[in-house]
Write a protein that holds these residues in place. Sequence first.
Motif, PDB file in Angstrom:
ATOM      1  N   LYS A  83       0.465  -1.182  -0.168  1.00  0.00           N
ATOM      2  CA  LYS A  83       0.057  -0.493   0.194  1.00  0.00           C
ATOM      3  C   LYS A  83       1.097   1.130  -0.106  1.00  0.00           C
ATOM      4  O   LYS A  83       0.623   2.207  -0.185  1.00  0.00           O
ATOM      5  CB  LYS A  83      -0.727  -0.251   1.078  1.00  0.00           C
ATOM      6  CG  LYS A  83      -2.114  -0.952   1.310  1.00  0.00           C
ATOM      7  CD  LYS A  83      -3.065  -0.951   0.209  1.00  0.00           C
ATOM      8  CE  LYS A  83      -4.182  -2.012   0.023  1.00  0.00           C
ATOM      9  NZ  LYS A  83      -5.069  -1.887  -1.103  1.00  0.00           N
ATOM     10  N   LEU A  84       2.023   1.018   1.057  1.00  0.00           N
ATOM     11  CA  LEU A  84       2.770   2.708   1.120  1.00  0.00           C
ATOM     12  C   LEU A  84       3.325   2.745  -0.346  1.00  0.00           C
ATOM     13  O   LEU A  84       3.576   3.936  -1.277  1.00  0.00           O
ATOM     14  CB  LEU A  84       3.318   2.334   1.698  1.00  0.00           C
ATOM     15  CG  LEU A  84       3.270   2.660   3.053  1.00  0.00           C
ATOM     16  CD1 LEU A  84       4.782   2.402   4.514  1.00  0.00           C
ATOM     17  CD2 LEU A  84       2.369   4.086   3.794  1.00  0.00           C
ATOM     18  N   LYS A  85       3.796   1.537  -1.086  1.00  0.00           N
ATOM     19  CA  LYS A  85       5.394   1.795  -2.863  1.00  0.00           C
ATOM     20  C   LYS A  85       5.929   2.407  -2.177  1.00  0.00           C
ATOM     21  O   LYS A  85       6.971   2.287  -0.898  1.00  0.00           O
ATOM     22  CB  LYS A  85       3.872   2.078  -3.398  1.00  0.00           C
ATOM     23  CG  LYS A  85       2.926   1.279  -3.622  1.00  0.00           C
ATOM     24  CD  LYS A  85       2.334   1.777  -5.138  1.00  0.00           C
ATOM     25  CE  LYS A  85       1.340   0.178  -5.238  1.00  0.00           C
ATOM     26  NZ  LYS A  85       1.216  -0.122  -6.077  1.00  0.00           N
ATOM     27  N   LYS A  86       6.341   3.607  -2.911  1.00  0.00           N
ATOM     28  CA  LYS A  86       6.943   4.626  -2.260  1.00  0.00           C
ATOM     29  C   LYS A  86       7.013   5.719  -1.728  1.00  0.00           C
ATOM     30  O   LYS A  86       7.760   6.576  -1.795  1.00  0.00           O
ATOM     31  CB  LYS A  86       8.463   4.618  -3.540  1.00  0.00           C
ATOM     32  CG  LYS A  86       8.770   3.521  -4.698  1.00  0.00           C
ATOM     33  CD  LYS A  86       9.537   3.955  -5.740  1.00  0.00           C
ATOM     34  CE  LYS A  86      10.080   2.569  -6.718  1.00  0.00           C
ATOM     35  NZ  LYS A  86      11.390   2.888  -7.409  1.00  0.00           N
ATOM     36  N   GLN A  87       6.001   6.110  -1.168  1.00  0.00           N
ATOM     37  CA  GLN A  87       5.434   7.779  -0.905  1.00  0.00           C
ATOM     38  C   GLN A  87       5.618   7.595   0.525  1.00  0.00           C
ATOM     39  O   GLN A  87       5.775   8.681   0.647  1.00  0.00           O
ATOM     40  CB  GLN A  87       3.640   7.562  -1.198  1.00  0.00           C
ATOM     41  CG  GLN A  87       3.010   7.137  -0.300  1.00  0.00           C
ATOM     42  CD  GLN A  87       1.543   7.458  -0.869  1.00  0.00           C
ATOM     43  OE1 GLN A  87       1.296   7.763  -1.561  1.00  0.00           O
ATOM     44  NE2 GLN A  87       0.690   6.545   0.131  1.00  0.00           N
ATOM     45  N   GLY A  88       5.713   7.003   1.757  1.00  0.00           N
ATOM     46  CA  GLY A  88       6.101   6.585   2.282  1.00  0.00           C
ATOM     47  C   GLY A  88       7.043   5.697   2.696  1.00  0.00           C
ATOM     48  O   GLY A  88       6.719   4.503   2.537  1.00  0.00           O
ATOM     49  N   SER A  89       7.494   5.553   4.471  1.00  0.00           N
ATOM     50  CA  SER A  89       8.777   4.647   4.649  1.00  0.00           C
ATOM     51  C   SER A  89       8.006   3.708   6.387  1.00  0.00           C
ATOM     52  O   SER A  89       7.556   4.381   7.240  1.00  0.00           O
ATOM     53  CB  SER A  89       9.722   5.129   4.959  1.00  0.00           C
ATOM     54  OG  SER A  89       9.867   6.042   5.855  1.00  0.00           O
ATOM     55  N   ASN A 112       5.498   9.634   6.510  1.00  0.00           N
ATOM     56  CA  ASN A 112       5.458  10.788   5.089  1.00  0.00           C
ATOM     57  C   ASN A 112       4.228  10.016   4.683  1.00  0.00           C
ATOM     58  O   ASN A 112       4.194  10.639   3.497  1.00  0.00           O
ATOM     59  CB  ASN A 112       6.660  10.844   4.738  1.00  0.00           C
ATOM     60  CG  ASN A 112       8.055  11.317   4.671  1.00  0.00           C
ATOM     61  OD1 ASN A 112       7.419  12.289   5.802  1.00  0.00           O
ATOM     62  ND2 ASN A 112       8.825  10.471   4.264  1.00  0.00           N
ATOM     63  N   VAL A 113       3.031  10.195   5.030  1.00  0.00           N
ATOM     64  CA  VAL A 113       1.942   9.537   4.625  1.00  0.00           C
ATOM     65  C   VAL A 113       0.947  10.102   6.048  1.00  0.00           C
ATOM     66  O   VAL A 113       0.979  10.926   6.666  1.00  0.00           O
ATOM     67  CB  VAL A 113       1.459   7.704   5.117  1.00  0.00           C
ATOM     68  CG1 VAL A 113       0.446   7.434   5.008  1.00  0.00           C
ATOM     69  CG2 VAL A 113       3.092   6.955   4.811  1.00  0.00           C
ATOM     70  N   ASN A 114      -0.178  10.547   4.901  1.00  0.00           N
ATOM     71  CA  ASN A 114      -1.408  11.306   5.682  1.00  0.00           C
ATOM     72  C   ASN A 114      -2.668  10.594   6.760  1.00  0.00           C
ATOM     73  O   ASN A 114      -2.080   8.936   6.230  1.00  0.00           O
ATOM     74  CB  ASN A 114      -2.332  11.368   4.093  1.00  0.00           C
ATOM     75  CG  ASN A 114      -3.748  12.560   4.559  1.00  0.00           C
ATOM     76  OD1 ASN A 114      -3.441  13.062   5.776  1.00  0.00           O
ATOM     77  ND2 ASN A 114      -4.561  12.204   3.717  1.00  0.00           N
TER      78      ASN A 114
END
Length: 126
Positions: free
Chosen positions: A48-54, A99-101
Amino acid sequence: MKDRKGRIRGIKLHKPQEQIFEHILRTSQPGRLTAQQIEASRRILSKKLKKQGSYRIHVHPSISVSKKPSEVRMGKGKGAVDHFIARVKAGQILFSIQNVNASIAKTLFVKVSYKLPIQTNYFLKI
């Protein structure tokens, strides 16, 4: 080495400087997590996170659980190692995301909590 079952007592308290990630999934009761359950949770997070968050995993299955084969008579020592577990106390951090909403993190942690046999709580670090 073959470990003993043991009991999980007490509450895990964390210092504020240890929590560097924004969104945290913590346990609300003690229990045992198998390596397969942790891996299933990790797959949900990475997909679900892929590369947008860690994300970060704070538990590691390092305790061996032995099991004797079926239809074996009593005695003759302890069985062979079957799988590995991680003992978790109440209040211990399992996973953290950065780094995710907040709404995305909450839905992610709900999906992850379905894979775990213990009750968990979602926290947002302020």
